[in-house]
Write an enzyme that holds these catalytic residues in place. Sequence first.
Site, PDB file in Angstrom:
ATOM      1  N   PHE A   1      -3.387  20.350  21.120  1.00  0.00           N
ATOM      2  CA  PHE A   1      -2.327  19.456  21.568  1.00  0.00           C
ATOM      3  C   PHE A   1      -1.226  20.304  22.182  1.00  0.00           C
ATOM      4  CE2 PHE A   1      -0.805  14.988  20.481  1.00  0.00           C
ATOM      5  CZ  PHE A   1      -2.003  14.388  20.786  1.00  0.00           C
TER       6      PHE A   1
ATOM      7  N   GLU B   1      -1.897  11.912  24.440  1.00  0.00           N
ATOM      8  CA  GLU B   1      -1.920  13.289  24.892  1.00  0.00           C
ATOM      9  C   GLU B   1      -3.302  13.911  24.703  1.00  0.00           C
ATOM     10  OE1 GLU B   1       1.563  15.444  23.739  1.00  0.00           O
ATOM     11  OE2 GLU B   1       0.452  17.306  23.576  1.00  0.00           O
TER      12      GLU B   1
HETATM   13  P1  FAD Z   1       6.851   3.365  11.558  1.00  0.00           P
HETATM   14  O1  FAD Z   1       5.419   3.609  11.411  1.00  0.00           O
HETATM   15  O2  FAD Z   1       7.400   3.126  12.910  1.00  0.00           O
HETATM   16  O3  FAD Z   1       7.181   2.152  10.598  1.00  0.00           O
HETATM   17  C1  FAD Z   1       8.453   1.590  10.534  1.00  0.00           C
HETATM   18  C2  FAD Z   1       8.429   0.472   9.536  1.00  0.00           C
HETATM   19  O4  FAD Z   1       9.750   0.011   9.324  1.00  0.00           O
HETATM   20  C3  FAD Z   1       7.631  -0.752   9.964  1.00  0.00           C
HETATM   21  O5  FAD Z   1       6.933  -1.234   8.847  1.00  0.00           O
HETATM   22  C4  FAD Z   1       8.713  -1.749  10.372  1.00  0.00           C
HETATM   23  O6  FAD Z   1       8.299  -3.065  10.260  1.00  0.00           O
HETATM   24  C5  FAD Z   1       9.781  -1.394   9.372  1.00  0.00           C
HETATM   25  N1  FAD Z   1      11.139  -1.802   9.717  1.00  0.00           N
HETATM   26  C6  FAD Z   1      11.891  -1.449  10.791  1.00  0.00           C
HETATM   27  N2  FAD Z   1      13.096  -2.031  10.719  1.00  0.00           N
HETATM   28  C7  FAD Z   1      13.122  -2.752   9.572  1.00  0.00           C
HETATM   29  C8  FAD Z   1      14.079  -3.587   8.950  1.00  0.00           C
HETATM   30  N3  FAD Z   1      15.290  -3.809   9.482  1.00  0.00           N
HETATM   31  N4  FAD Z   1      13.756  -4.191   7.777  1.00  0.00           N
HETATM   32  C9  FAD Z   1      12.535  -4.014   7.211  1.00  0.00           C
HETATM   33  N5  FAD Z   1      11.588  -3.232   7.767  1.00  0.00           N
HETATM   34  C10 FAD Z   1      11.880  -2.612   8.927  1.00  0.00           C
HETATM   35  N6  FAD Z   1       2.776  10.819  16.226  1.00  0.00           N
HETATM   36  C11 FAD Z   1       1.885  11.808  15.883  1.00  0.00           C
HETATM   37  O7  FAD Z   1       2.191  12.689  15.081  1.00  0.00           O
HETATM   38  N7  FAD Z   1       0.634  11.816  16.420  1.00  0.00           N
HETATM   39  C12 FAD Z   1       0.232  10.867  17.297  1.00  0.00           C
HETATM   40  O8  FAD Z   1      -0.913  10.905  17.724  1.00  0.00           O
HETATM   41  C13 FAD Z   1       1.148   9.815  17.680  1.00  0.00           C
HETATM   42  N8  FAD Z   1       0.787   8.832  18.549  1.00  0.00           N
HETATM   43  C14 FAD Z   1       1.656   7.778  18.795  1.00  0.00           C
HETATM   44  C15 FAD Z   1       1.259   6.714  19.608  1.00  0.00           C
HETATM   45  C16 FAD Z   1       2.111   5.635  19.861  1.00  0.00           C
HETATM   46  C17 FAD Z   1       1.663   4.507  20.750  1.00  0.00           C
HETATM   47  C18 FAD Z   1       3.411   5.615  19.289  1.00  0.00           C
HETATM   48  C19 FAD Z   1       4.361   4.484  19.542  1.00  0.00           C
HETATM   49  C20 FAD Z   1       3.803   6.678  18.483  1.00  0.00           C
HETATM   50  C21 FAD Z   1       2.940   7.770  18.231  1.00  0.00           C
HETATM   51  N9  FAD Z   1       3.335   8.830  17.418  1.00  0.00           N
HETATM   52  C22 FAD Z   1       2.427   9.829  17.094  1.00  0.00           C
HETATM   53  C23 FAD Z   1       4.609   8.793  16.748  1.00  0.00           C
HETATM   54  C24 FAD Z   1       4.423   8.261  15.360  1.00  0.00           C
HETATM   55  O9  FAD Z   1       3.408   7.281  15.343  1.00  0.00           O
HETATM   56  C25 FAD Z   1       5.692   7.621  14.856  1.00  0.00           C
HETATM   57  O10 FAD Z   1       6.761   8.471  15.076  1.00  0.00           O
HETATM   58  C26 FAD Z   1       5.551   7.404  13.384  1.00  0.00           C
HETATM   59  O11 FAD Z   1       4.408   6.623  13.125  1.00  0.00           O
HETATM   60  C27 FAD Z   1       6.750   6.775  12.768  1.00  0.00           C
HETATM   61  O12 FAD Z   1       6.413   6.488  11.425  1.00  0.00           O
HETATM   62  P2  FAD Z   1       7.463   5.949  10.409  1.00  0.00           P
HETATM   63  O13 FAD Z   1       6.757   5.820   9.115  1.00  0.00           O
HETATM   64  O14 FAD Z   1       8.700   6.745  10.492  1.00  0.00           O
HETATM   65  O15 FAD Z   1       7.801   4.500  10.976  1.00  0.00           O
END
Ligand code: FAD
Length: 639
Positions: free
Chosen positions: A121, A275
């Site tokens: 990557f 990517e």
């Molecule tokens: P998220 O998985 O975004 O979850 C957030 C949670 O918070 C959700 O359940 C949502 O409903 C909840 N929430 C938000 N606001 C509130 C509220 N006010 N009240 C209650 N609940 C709320 N990263 C990598 O390392 N490798 C990859 O291959 C990669 N590919 C990606 C592909 C895509 C299309 C995208 C969009 C991102 C990718 N990323 C990747 C980045 C990574 O997926 C995200 O940064 C990461 O999953 C974020 O995880 P998190 O647990 O912080 O939040």
Amino acid sequence: DEQIERHEYDVVVIGAGGAGLRAAIEARLQGKRTAIISKSLFGKAHTVMAEGGCAASMGNANPNDNWSVHFRDTMRGGKFLNNWRMAELHATEAPDRVWELETYGALFDRTEDGKISQRNFGGHTYPRLAHVGDRTGLELIRTLQQKVVSLQQEDFAETGDYESRIRVFHECTITELFTTSPGPGVPDGRPAIAGCFGYFRNDGRFVRFDAPAIVLATGGVGKSYSVTSNSWEYTGDGHALALRAGATLINMEFLQFHPTGMVWPPSVRGLLVTESVRGDGGVLRNTDGKRFMFEYVPDVFKEQYATSEEEGDRWYTDPDNNRRPPELLPRDEVARAINSEVKAGRGTEHGGVFLDVSTRLKPEEILKRLPSMHHQFKELADVDITSEPMEVGPTCHYVMGGVEVEPDTAMSKVPGLFAAGEVAGGMHGSNRLGGNSLSDLLVFGRRAGLHAAQHADAGRPAVAEADVAAALERAMLPFSSAAEGGENPFVVQQELQKTMHELVGIIRKGEEMELALKKLEDIATRTRTVSVEGHRRFNPGWHLALDLRNMLLVALCTGKAALERQESRGGHTRDDFPVMDSDWRHLLLVCSALGEDGIELTRQEQIPMRPDLFDLFELDELKKYYTGDELGGHRAGAG
Ligand code: FAD
């Protein structure tokens, strides 16, 4: 009088992506009664969309890999603005977190000899991303959910109630955090976390959770931009909740524009093209057919990247004797390069460039390694990527900025308030390497859950009833007579997205950002009075009206910090200050709340890197990032 559903927990985790689930599992393993709250359906978080993989230096594909190489790559990717302690913890703990997932039942792709396979990557020296085809996030979420269920079964066996110690509240949006005056266990007088307030999306029912420890795991802010890979719920809620509760945000000027989003058709503009396409051999060409990335290798990276197509091509089969192709530069570099090509008139009619994997991989290989991408392009754009190039361009993807936390405990400035995952700041500095988010979620999700559990032992501050009443009143505002004649929230949201996209986007200018801040003032006034019709049952207009307030606050942080930082670094590129400036490297821009909906920006010195970590780098490399004064302590004896 409004009925408010009420729950009491030891630890409340807001967000059910990877960070939230890992935090909740840890809090429950520590014996705490834990709630998991998610705005969308359970299982539908950004984490599920992650395609490429999870970075961890297990050394399965190349035995030269280890935590210190990963640490260095991460710091380089972030242009040395990262919180080095977080980067260290991340690099050292990521392999354990991946292996642990296997014990929860995850099934990663394998090498010939049966180890977890790892892929290349951008910015990673060795193949490092543990993956499951291009559906890694799905496996991660599936596994963590399965672990939650298995813990619930254990609890059932013991107590007769599946939800006695871990319960999921989904389609529930949190709109307010409650803090209180000093209580037991909070000696230094800072207001501590006492609970939170929200509503269920389906029927508009209000709910409060009383808890001495809350973990924010709400993900990103992409919905503040018109072209984004993020889905509807990424409105910066956690960022805004933290600010209002008295916590601080850092690095908000740094947003990652992923170089490759779909550009056509318009309905899917922004949707991510992983990517892995480049990691597995995809090349970028402009409309003249030229592989333009060779022209865009910045000086700091010159030694690590191939100078000819032939060398770059050889690297895929013989990485020890060749340098990698420039398509695999860190994301900020590739995004800027594509942006420049399109601006120079060498882009496609839809404002993108070509990404082609068909010239290097056989169709059956493409179908095996990139099944979702094949499906995505066939279904949405009628393009067959086994024989045709994709059309791609930059899309707002990830926010490096977030809640300022203590690296070891993930606690914010507010006692009892923790943050992990994308909503936390510091770990990735000015730019995140691909794959470093899934590992970040696991490492800091676990830490946040652990320390939240410990914090919960310190006592239970009471929620002030007046705060609950105020939260309810605020949530009802868009229906009230105060909002009569106000605008439709969708109109105001579009204006906000357009402002950020056009004026605080991938390439920034001082006067444009000043204009953006003026426009945001106007948008703030309009946001305060947006009005919605109907009632609280299934009312997306009402939901957006509440989200808008968060989006605006986050946009203000980004706009102000971006205007203040007079240099270009990682996910912050200024047309008027095009170079990276060592005098800015050691400065963090910190946002705190000012009044109802304002923010204050202050400068803060970074803590210098611990000497043993500093010595992991060669002096010649550090000279590209550090001021002369800062280099004095290096083992090579600069000074
Ligand atoms: P998220 O998985 O975004 O979850 C957030 C949670 O918070 C959700 O359940 C949502 O409903 C909840 N929430 C938000 N606001 C509130 C509220 N006010 N009240 C209650 N609940 C709320 N990263 C990598 O390392 N490798 C990859 O291959 C990669 N590919 C990606 C592909 C895509 C299309 C995208 C969009 C991102 C990718 N990323 C990747 C980045 C990574 O997926 C995200 O940064 C990461 O999953 C974020 O995880 P998190 O647990 O912080 O939040």
